[in-house]
Design a protein around this motif. Structure first.
Motif, PDB file in Angstrom:
ATOM      1  N   GLN A  60     -45.955 114.069  92.280  1.00  0.00           N
ATOM      2  CA  GLN A  60     -46.835 115.233  92.206  1.00  0.00           C
ATOM      3  C   GLN A  60     -46.036 116.521  92.375  1.00  0.00           C
ATOM      4  N   SER A  61     -45.143 116.542  93.337  1.00  0.00           N
ATOM      5  CA  SER A  61     -44.327 117.729  93.587  1.00  0.00           C
ATOM      6  C   SER A  61     -43.384 118.022  92.420  1.00  0.00           C
ATOM      7  N   ASN A  65     -43.718 121.380  89.974  1.00  0.00           N
ATOM      8  CA  ASN A  65     -42.585 122.304  89.832  1.00  0.00           C
ATOM      9  C   ASN A  65     -41.851 122.149  88.509  1.00  0.00           C
ATOM     10  N   ASN A  66     -42.475 121.443  87.559  1.00  0.00           N
ATOM     11  CA  ASN A  66     -41.954 121.271  86.191  1.00  0.00           C
ATOM     12  C   ASN A  66     -40.608 120.561  86.108  1.00  0.00           C
ATOM     13  N   PRO A  70     -43.814 115.288  80.293  1.00  0.00           N
ATOM     14  CA  PRO A  70     -44.108 114.043  79.567  1.00  0.00           C
ATOM     15  C   PRO A  70     -42.864 113.399  78.934  1.00  0.00           C
ATOM     16  N   ASP A  71     -41.787 114.168  78.742  1.00  0.00           N
ATOM     17  CA  ASP A  71     -40.565 113.634  78.139  1.00  0.00           C
ATOM     18  C   ASP A  71     -39.544 113.130  79.160  1.00  0.00           C
TER      19      ASP A  71
END
Length: 130
Positions: A60-61, A65-66, A70-71
């Protein structure tokens, strides 16, 4: 080092794209190929049933924080694979955590997890997974 430094393994590898061109590049071939290398960073979550809530929080973290998109390559073993699977199919970490609590409660009601965990886990996953 503390014990937590072993829980999350960061792995990365290079993918080299081989050029397919009849045109001679203006720089040496090795430098040209090196410039086409792409660094891919992925995450691997360790086994350990009691670590599942930790893994859910880490994913989640990292997503918030990006660091995980998905890749992003993700892998896991045992509890780590359950966290990765639930993340990959879009189950919110809070919902996955509630599922682990339900499994834990059922194990307690039935006198423990030994010999009972797999059927309980299978039922919970069947209920949660799309």
């Amino acid at each position: 080092r503390d014990n937590h430094s072993k829980l999350l393994v960061l792995f990365c590898f290079r993918i080299t794209i081989q050029p397919f061109s009849l045109v001679q590049p203006s720089i040496p071939y090795e430098a040209y190929c090196a410039s086409l290398s792409i660094m891919i960073i992925g995450y691997s979550l360790s086994p350990g049933g009691l670590l599942l809530p930790y893994h859910l929080g880490v994913l989640q973290s990292l997503s918030t924080n990006n660091y995980v998109t998905p890749d992003t390559p993700l892998a896991g073993s045992s509890a780590g694979s359950i966290a990765v699977c639930s993340h990959a199919v879009g189950i919110p970490s809070t919902e996955a955590l509630e599922g682990t609590i339900r499994i834990s409660d059922r194990c307690l009601e039935q006198g423990g997890a030994r010999g009972r965990l797999l059927p309980l886990l299978r039922k919970e996953l069947d209920d949660m997974l799309p």
